[in-house]
Enzyme design. Structure first.
Site, PDB file in Angstrom:
ATOM      1  CB  CYS A  13      -0.914  -0.118   1.282  1.00 24.73           C
ATOM      2  SG  CYS A  13      -2.214  -1.368   1.310  1.00 24.73           S
ATOM      3  CG  ASP A  32       9.947   0.015   4.190  1.00 20.89           C
ATOM      4  OD1 ASP A  32       8.674   0.171   3.779  1.00 20.89           O
ATOM      5  OD2 ASP A  32      10.313  -0.710   4.734  1.00 20.89           O
ATOM      6  CG  ASN A  33      12.513  -1.985   8.936  1.00 26.95           C
ATOM      7  OD1 ASN A  33      11.352  -2.488   7.910  1.00 26.95           O
ATOM      8  ND2 ASN A  33      12.598  -2.696  10.166  1.00 26.95           N
ATOM      9  NE  ARG A  36       6.299  -9.016   3.497  1.00 28.33           N
ATOM     10  CZ  ARG A  36       5.169  -9.007   2.599  1.00 28.33           C
ATOM     11  NH1 ARG A  36       4.308  -8.106   2.582  1.00 28.33           N
ATOM     12  NH2 ARG A  36       4.815 -10.031   1.793  1.00 28.33           N
ATOM     13  NE  ARG A 101      -0.077  -7.128   3.676  1.00 31.98           N
ATOM     14  CZ  ARG A 101      -0.374  -8.277   3.339  1.00 31.98           C
ATOM     15  NH1 ARG A 101      -0.912  -9.212   4.031  1.00 31.98           N
ATOM     16  NH2 ARG A 101      -0.002  -8.443   1.934  1.00 31.98           N
ATOM     17  CB  THR A 145      -7.186  -3.618  10.067  1.00 34.13           C
ATOM     18  OG1 THR A 145      -7.857  -4.890   9.591  1.00 34.13           O
ATOM     19  CG2 THR A 145      -7.092  -4.087  11.428  1.00 34.13           C
ATOM     20  CB  SER A 187      -4.945 -12.740  13.928  1.00 34.94           C
ATOM     21  OG  SER A 187      -4.592 -11.494  13.268  1.00 34.94           O
ATOM     22  CE1 TYR A 189      -1.823  -6.057  11.021  1.00 35.55           C
ATOM     23  CE2 TYR A 189      -3.957  -7.241  10.598  1.00 35.55           C
ATOM     24  CZ  TYR A 189      -3.217  -6.006  10.206  1.00 35.55           C
ATOM     25  OH  TYR A 189      -3.818  -5.229   9.617  1.00 35.55           O
ATOM     26  CG  HIS A 190      -7.123  -8.671  12.721  1.00 33.98           C
ATOM     27  ND1 HIS A 190      -6.670  -9.744  12.297  1.00 33.98           N
ATOM     28  CD2 HIS A 190      -7.260  -7.879  11.721  1.00 33.98           C
ATOM     29  CE1 HIS A 190      -6.927  -9.545  10.867  1.00 33.98           C
ATOM     30  NE2 HIS A 190      -7.434  -8.582  10.518  1.00 33.98           N
ATOM     31  CE  LYS A 193      -2.553  -2.648  11.431  1.00 32.08           C
ATOM     32  NZ  LYS A 193      -1.809  -1.402  10.733  1.00 32.08           N
ATOM     33  CG  LEU A 247     -10.434 -10.863  -5.258  1.00 32.56           C
ATOM     34  CD1 LEU A 247     -11.160 -11.666  -5.936  1.00 32.56           C
ATOM     35  CD2 LEU A 247     -11.205  -9.540  -5.465  1.00 32.56           C
ATOM     36  NE  ARG A 330      -6.938 -16.448   7.869  1.00 30.42           N
ATOM     37  CZ  ARG A 330      -6.623 -15.561   7.515  1.00 30.42           C
ATOM     38  NH1 ARG A 330      -7.377 -14.498   8.062  1.00 30.42           N
ATOM     39  NH2 ARG A 330      -5.802 -15.216   6.342  1.00 30.42           N
ATOM     40  CD  GLU A 332     -11.604 -17.035   9.165  1.00 35.80           C
ATOM     41  OE1 GLU A 332     -11.380 -15.949   9.339  1.00 35.80           O
ATOM     42  OE2 GLU A 332     -11.729 -17.964   8.107  1.00 35.80           O
TER      43      GLU A 332
HETATM   44  P1  NAD Z   1       3.326  -4.523   3.385  1.00 35.49           P
HETATM   45  O1  NAD Z   1       4.106  -5.463   4.359  1.00 35.49           O
HETATM   46  O2  NAD Z   1       3.626  -4.893   2.080  1.00 35.49           O
HETATM   47  O3  NAD Z   1       4.052  -3.086   3.779  1.00 35.49           O
HETATM   48  C1  NAD Z   1       4.555  -2.762   5.130  1.00 35.49           C
HETATM   49  C2  NAD Z   1       5.878  -2.050   4.876  1.00 35.49           C
HETATM   50  O4  NAD Z   1       6.253  -1.503   6.239  1.00 35.49           O
HETATM   51  C3  NAD Z   1       7.215  -2.742   4.429  1.00 35.49           C
HETATM   52  O5  NAD Z   1       7.691  -2.149   3.351  1.00 35.49           O
HETATM   53  C4  NAD Z   1       7.916  -2.741   5.763  1.00 35.49           C
HETATM   54  O6  NAD Z   1       9.245  -2.963   5.304  1.00 35.49           O
HETATM   55  C5  NAD Z   1       7.688  -1.671   6.526  1.00 35.49           C
HETATM   56  N1  NAD Z   1       7.906  -1.858   7.911  1.00 35.49           N
HETATM   57  C6  NAD Z   1       7.562  -2.694   8.781  1.00 35.49           C
HETATM   58  N2  NAD Z   1       7.825  -2.694   9.971  1.00 35.49           N
HETATM   59  C7  NAD Z   1       8.697  -1.560   9.970  1.00 35.49           C
HETATM   60  C8  NAD Z   1       9.608  -0.825  10.928  1.00 35.49           C
HETATM   61  N3  NAD Z   1       9.772  -1.274  12.006  1.00 35.49           N
HETATM   62  N4  NAD Z   1      10.323   0.193  10.427  1.00 35.49           N
HETATM   63  C9  NAD Z   1      10.135   0.685   9.089  1.00 35.49           C
HETATM   64  N5  NAD Z   1       9.627   0.087   8.264  1.00 35.49           N
HETATM   65  C10 NAD Z   1       8.690  -1.101   8.726  1.00 35.49           C
HETATM   66  O7  NAD Z   1       1.673  -4.312   3.892  1.00 35.49           O
HETATM   67  P2  NAD Z   1       0.635  -3.491   3.265  1.00 35.49           P
HETATM   68  O8  NAD Z   1      -0.054  -4.483   2.779  1.00 35.49           O
HETATM   69  O9  NAD Z   1       1.244  -2.248   2.307  1.00 35.49           O
HETATM   70  O10 NAD Z   1       0.093  -2.824   4.417  1.00 35.49           O
HETATM   71  C11 NAD Z   1       0.388  -1.581   5.103  1.00 35.49           C
HETATM   72  C12 NAD Z   1      -0.317  -1.229   6.205  1.00 35.49           C
HETATM   73  O11 NAD Z   1      -1.892  -1.064   5.879  1.00 35.49           O
HETATM   74  C13 NAD Z   1      -0.149  -2.314   7.289  1.00 35.49           C
HETATM   75  O12 NAD Z   1      -0.141  -1.336   8.703  1.00 35.49           O
HETATM   76  C14 NAD Z   1      -1.689  -3.002   7.444  1.00 35.49           C
HETATM   77  O13 NAD Z   1      -1.990  -3.464   8.518  1.00 35.49           O
HETATM   78  C15 NAD Z   1      -2.456  -1.969   6.727  1.00 35.49           C
HETATM   79  N6  NAD Z   1      -3.504  -2.716   5.842  1.00 35.49           N
HETATM   80  C16 NAD Z   1      -3.314  -3.445   4.776  1.00 35.49           C
HETATM   81  C17 NAD Z   1      -4.191  -4.344   4.425  1.00 35.49           C
HETATM   82  C18 NAD Z   1      -4.047  -5.201   2.857  1.00 35.49           C
HETATM   83  O14 NAD Z   1      -5.199  -5.906   2.432  1.00 35.49           O
HETATM   84  N7  NAD Z   1      -2.711  -5.337   2.629  1.00 35.49           N
HETATM   85  C19 NAD Z   1      -5.671  -4.213   4.496  1.00 35.49           C
HETATM   86  C20 NAD Z   1      -5.965  -3.299   5.550  1.00 35.49           C
HETATM   87  C21 NAD Z   1      -4.892  -2.532   6.240  1.00 35.49           C
HETATM   88  N1  USQ Z   2      -9.196 -17.001   3.049  1.00 37.39           N
HETATM   89  C1  USQ Z   2      -9.543 -18.287   2.597  1.00 37.39           C
HETATM   90  N2  USQ Z   2      -8.747 -18.903   1.473  1.00 37.39           N
HETATM   91  C2  USQ Z   2      -7.546 -18.306   1.357  1.00 37.39           C
HETATM   92  C3  USQ Z   2      -6.902 -17.127   2.111  1.00 37.39           C
HETATM   93  C4  USQ Z   2      -7.891 -16.455   2.874  1.00 37.39           C
HETATM   94  O1  USQ Z   2     -11.022 -18.794   2.524  1.00 37.39           O
HETATM   95  O2  USQ Z   2      -6.800 -18.768   0.554  1.00 37.39           O
HETATM   96  C5  USQ Z   2     -10.088 -16.401   4.087  1.00 37.39           C
HETATM   97  C6  USQ Z   2      -9.782 -16.372   5.558  1.00 37.39           C
HETATM   98  O3  USQ Z   2      -9.787 -17.630   6.169  1.00 37.39           O
HETATM   99  C7  USQ Z   2     -10.379 -15.230   5.921  1.00 37.39           C
HETATM  100  C8  USQ Z   2     -10.701 -14.359   4.838  1.00 37.39           C
HETATM  101  O4  USQ Z   2     -10.236 -15.075   3.539  1.00 37.39           O
HETATM  102  O5  USQ Z   2     -11.752 -15.534   6.536  1.00 37.39           O
HETATM  103  C9  USQ Z   2      -9.818 -13.116   4.617  1.00 37.39           C
HETATM  104  O6  USQ Z   2      -8.437 -13.422   4.703  1.00 37.39           O
HETATM  105  P1  USQ Z   2      -7.299 -12.542   4.294  1.00 37.39           P
HETATM  106  O7  USQ Z   2      -5.882 -13.320   4.367  1.00 37.39           O
HETATM  107  O8  USQ Z   2      -7.783 -12.108   2.748  1.00 37.39           O
HETATM  108  O9  USQ Z   2      -7.494 -11.312   5.171  1.00 37.39           O
HETATM  109  P2  USQ Z   2      -6.963 -11.079   6.420  1.00 37.39           P
HETATM  110  O10 USQ Z   2      -6.215 -12.035   7.107  1.00 37.39           O
HETATM  111  O11 USQ Z   2      -8.083 -10.502   7.321  1.00 37.39           O
HETATM  112  O12 USQ Z   2      -5.939 -10.013   6.547  1.00 37.39           O
HETATM  113  C10 USQ Z   2      -5.815  -8.762   5.601  1.00 37.39           C
HETATM  114  C11 USQ Z   2      -4.646  -8.294   5.428  1.00 37.39           C
HETATM  115  C12 USQ Z   2      -4.608  -7.161   6.715  1.00 37.39           C
HETATM  116  C13 USQ Z   2      -5.632  -6.313   6.881  1.00 37.39           C
HETATM  117  C14 USQ Z   2      -7.128  -7.130   6.803  1.00 37.39           C
HETATM  118  C15 USQ Z   2      -8.346  -6.189   6.475  1.00 37.39           C
HETATM  119  O13 USQ Z   2      -3.534  -8.901   5.328  1.00 37.39           O
HETATM  120  O14 USQ Z   2      -3.337  -6.511   6.783  1.00 37.39           O
HETATM  121  O15 USQ Z   2      -5.857  -5.747   7.992  1.00 37.39           O
HETATM  122  O16 USQ Z   2      -7.153  -7.923   5.445  1.00 37.39           O
HETATM  123  S1  USQ Z   2      -9.763  -6.902   7.394  1.00 37.39           S
HETATM  124  O17 USQ Z   2      -9.799  -8.307   6.796  1.00 37.39           O
HETATM  125  O18 USQ Z   2     -10.689  -6.114   6.874  1.00 37.39           O
HETATM  126  O19 USQ Z   2      -9.248  -7.077   8.760  1.00 37.39           O
END
Ligand code: NAD
Ligand code: USQ
Length: 396
Positions: A13, A32-33, A36, A101, A145, A187, A189-190, A193, A247, A330, A332
């Protein structure tokens, strides 16, 4: 135009958001460090798309647009290092994406749980403490989230962060309180948040920090207007069992002829948003900060809800892919309803991209183009929520 520091600006993102804000004319720097990229290497996985190094990405953006993006290789969980970068940049706005994340990664084992809590709570609290100590008048925009609300819904529309509660007292009195919507994380992770929310609430109240917390749904898609400009700007595409989201995983699985891995019977309903809308929403949040002294501004950043089995059916109908029901790794609810208020972004002018808008095809095309890079052994979700679980195929 604002000076903006993007924490986690090398991520899925963060990278397209940094480019979008730079394209809008803001002065953008990335912190960024690169943790990831290191986690990918440790897991033996990689982005499906061939992402360039951060140096190449930034140089390509400068070649194409003449706009510079500074890069700080700083660990935001290291207070002194973060403080020093903030003192150097003195940003007007900070966007905080820098957390671990993935829910499955956070449940892998004790080491990953500890890392996720220390990293995520560390980066968030260090940021709040450093901004306060330096006396910066910075607007902090955090990516939270939808998962903090939990997924045991029965159809109540989830509000944007706050809930009015009415408590009966003695003598027919009714007390009214506005509280943070009670968290119910699924989880570790959640859970981090959910803990972030309390840190924000305290610093907004005590130090009058201006904070926006975006409760984002699951992001799908890969490319945005800016990342499409050049192969060197391509965004990451996670498909592995820990970091791949549902997806994008289904689209990639369809592209390589792998059955779509529905967990359980796919009754889980989740909120979704396309990556292009993620960057638009963040730009809208940057342009509409809360005032000093305001409560934390919480906005639900999602555009539609879908049940997992319906997504699998949709992808199967478009591609002919087979759907496999696999044991859910999971802990859930097997079925849930989900209604979410997203009125703030709609009122600010967001015109949502939905699954029907055709970007599904672009993600499928990318999956097909880079299918040769897929490591099939990284597809299964092997992180289980409890030690007694053993994921495997139960029916087709
Ligand atoms: P990502 O893992 O691709 O990116 C996270 C970035 O943060 C990475 O580049 C990582 O190197 C950096 N990072 C982590 N810890 C760090 C630290 N201590 N110092 C400096 N850099 C650090 O994840 P993303 O999918 O881009 O998600 C970004 C944010 O959005 C997250 O906080 C996540 O919870 C939130 N989010 C993501 C999704 C999704 O579907 N991807 C959905 C909802 C919320
Ligand atoms: N799922 C499947 N099949 C798969 C993968 C996942 O059925 O192959 C299911 C999971 O069990 C879950 C749902 O799909 O019920 C969503 O899983 P996901 O991995 O797509 O999403 P989630 O673990 O919730 O995490 C992701 C991001 C996270 C963000 C979150 C938003 O990794 O950073 O915070 O989506 S939310 O779901 O709205 O909390």
């Amino acid at each position: 135009m604002a000076r903006i520091l993007v924490l986690g600006g090398d991520g899925f993102c963060g990278w397209p958001t940094s480019l979008h804000l730079s394209a809008l004319g803001h002065d953008v720097a990335i912190l960024d460090n690169l943790s990831r990229r290191r986690i990918d290497a440790q897991l033996g996985s990689d982005s499906l798309t061939p992402i360039a190094s951060i140096e190449t990405r930034i140089a390509a953006w400068s070649d194409l647009t003449g706009r510079d993006i500074a890069f700080y290789n700083t660990d935001a969980a290291d207070f002194a290092a973060l403080r020093q970068t903030l003192a150097t940049v003195r940003p007007d706005t900070i966007i905080h994406f820098a957390e671990q994340r993935a829910a499955p990664y956070s449940m892998k084992g004790a080491e990953e749980k500890v890392y996720t809590v220390n990293n995520n709570i560390g980066t968030t609290h260090n940021l709040l403490a450093a901004v306060t100590e330096l006396g910066l008048h910075t607007h902090i925009v955090h990516l939270g989230t939808m998962g903090v609300y939990g997924y045991d819904g029965d159809g109540l529309e989830i509000p944007e962060g706050y809930l009015n509660v009415y408590v009966p007292g003695d003598n027919k009195q009714i007390f009214q309180r506005e509280i943070l919507y009670p968290t119910n994380p699924g989880s570790v992770y959640h859970m981090t948040k959910s803990m972030d929310q309390l840190l924000f609430q305290f610093y907004a109240k005590n130090d009058r920090l201006r904070i926006t917390d975006l409760h984002q749904g699951i992001v799908w898609g890969t490319q945005t207007e800016e990342t499409r400009m050049d192969e060197r700007l391509i965004n990451r595409f996670d498909y592995d069992g820990d970091y791949g989201t549902v997806l994008n995983r289904f689209l990639m699985q369809a592209a390589i002829g792998h059955p779509l891995t529905v967990h359980g019977f796919g009754g889980q309903t989740r909120a979704f948003i396309n990556i292009q809308d993620t960057v638009r929403c963040v730009a809208l949040a940057v342009a509409n900060p809360p005032e000093e002294g305001d409560r934390v501004k919480i906005i639900n950043q999602m555009t539609e809800t879908h049940r997992v089995r319906d997504l699998a059916r949709l992808v199967s109908a478009v591609t002919g892919a087979r759907v496999a029901m696999v044991e859910n790794p999971r802990n859930e609810a097997p079925e849930n309803e989900l209604r979410v208020s997203n009125k703030t972004f709609l009122s600010l002018g967001l015109d949502p991209i939905t699954l029907k808008n055709g970007l599904l095809d672009e993600t499928l095309e990318i999956s097909r183009k880079y299918a040769h890079r897929c490591r099939k052994d990284m597809i299964p979700c092997v992180s289980t929520w409890t030690q007694s679980q053993h994921p495997g195929v139960v029916s087709n």
